[in-house]
Design a protein around this motif. Sequence first.
Motif, mmCIF file in Angstrom:
data_model
loop_
_atom_site.group_PDB
_atom_site.id
_atom_site.type_symbol
_atom_site.label_atom_id
_atom_site.label_comp_id
_atom_site.label_asym_id
_atom_site.label_seq_id
_atom_site.Cartn_x
_atom_site.Cartn_y
_atom_site.Cartn_z
ATOM 1 N N PRO A 114 -3.081 6.021 -3.201
ATOM 2 C CA PRO A 114 -2.735 7.399 -3.811
ATOM 3 C C PRO A 114 -3.640 8.127 -4.065
ATOM 4 O O PRO A 114 -3.701 9.699 -3.968
ATOM 5 C CB PRO A 114 -1.815 6.855 -5.085
ATOM 6 N N GLY A 115 -5.042 7.681 -4.459
ATOM 7 C CA GLY A 115 -6.020 8.401 -4.731
ATOM 8 C C GLY A 115 -5.919 9.187 -6.186
ATOM 9 O O GLY A 115 -6.608 10.139 -6.508
ATOM 10 N N CYS A 116 -5.014 8.640 -6.886
ATOM 11 C CA CYS A 116 -4.601 9.418 -8.224
ATOM 12 C C CYS A 116 -4.234 8.516 -8.925
ATOM 13 O O CYS A 116 -3.660 7.380 -8.880
ATOM 14 C CB CYS A 116 -4.013 11.063 -8.238
ATOM 15 N N ASN A 117 -3.779 8.754 -10.324
ATOM 16 C CA ASN A 117 -2.815 7.877 -11.344
ATOM 17 C C ASN A 117 -1.473 7.970 -11.010
ATOM 18 O O ASN A 117 -0.924 8.977 -10.650
ATOM 19 C CB ASN A 117 -3.113 8.542 -12.754
ATOM 20 N N VAL A 118 -1.056 6.878 -10.783
ATOM 21 C CA VAL A 118 0.493 6.652 -10.535
ATOM 22 C C VAL A 118 1.267 6.467 -11.779
ATOM 23 O O VAL A 118 1.029 5.451 -12.607
ATOM 24 C CB VAL A 118 0.764 5.575 -9.559
#
Length: 209
Positions: A114-118
């Motif tokens: 995702p390349g980001c916070n989930v």
Amino acid sequence: MKKITRKKHLEMRLQNIPSHPKPKVNLEQYTTPSIIASDLIWNAFSFGDIDSKNVFDLGCGTGIFTIASALMGANFAVGVDIDDDSINLAREVSDKLNVDNLRFIQSDIADFDPGCNVNTIFQNPPFGSQRKVERGQDLKFIEKAIELKPDVLYSFHMASTEEFLLGYYGDNNLEVTHIFRYNFPIPKIYDFHSKENQDIEVIVLRARL
């Protein structure tokens, strides 16, 4: 985009999402009914799991949980599916419904980053209702969800596997906070189906990591 304030209105919007035109049996592709999707999303919204959150829909199919999350105020919603036919249709539908703050990615979930916070994950994996489907696919989705480390996970499973799953979740430090129960209608869409419609008892486990 007008804010949705009633569950019935959400269900009506989701009814515009069509079924998969060319379902593939090996992926066990069945469209989640709008009444089930709206109920689950409405509950998730009530728990504070959607509004202003980063929401990911693994095995998104034609995008019903991705689109619903965007409609209910997600910071952004991302749908991921291995099937390019599903992704293309999901993109077309979201454009027609004029839903922004979302995107769809064609990828095997095993390779997805995702390349980001989930914050929140929804997943409706192949849960093994058909003999021709490889067993254990839902566990692979759980393993991926653990890897992504969301705040909360919503995952569909066969109700008959509930006892095993509760043990599995516990062994993997997943705290099950709620269990939602649905009769999931399976229409006659594959050649080997003998009944016009059959209801399958499923559960959705809400769990915190």
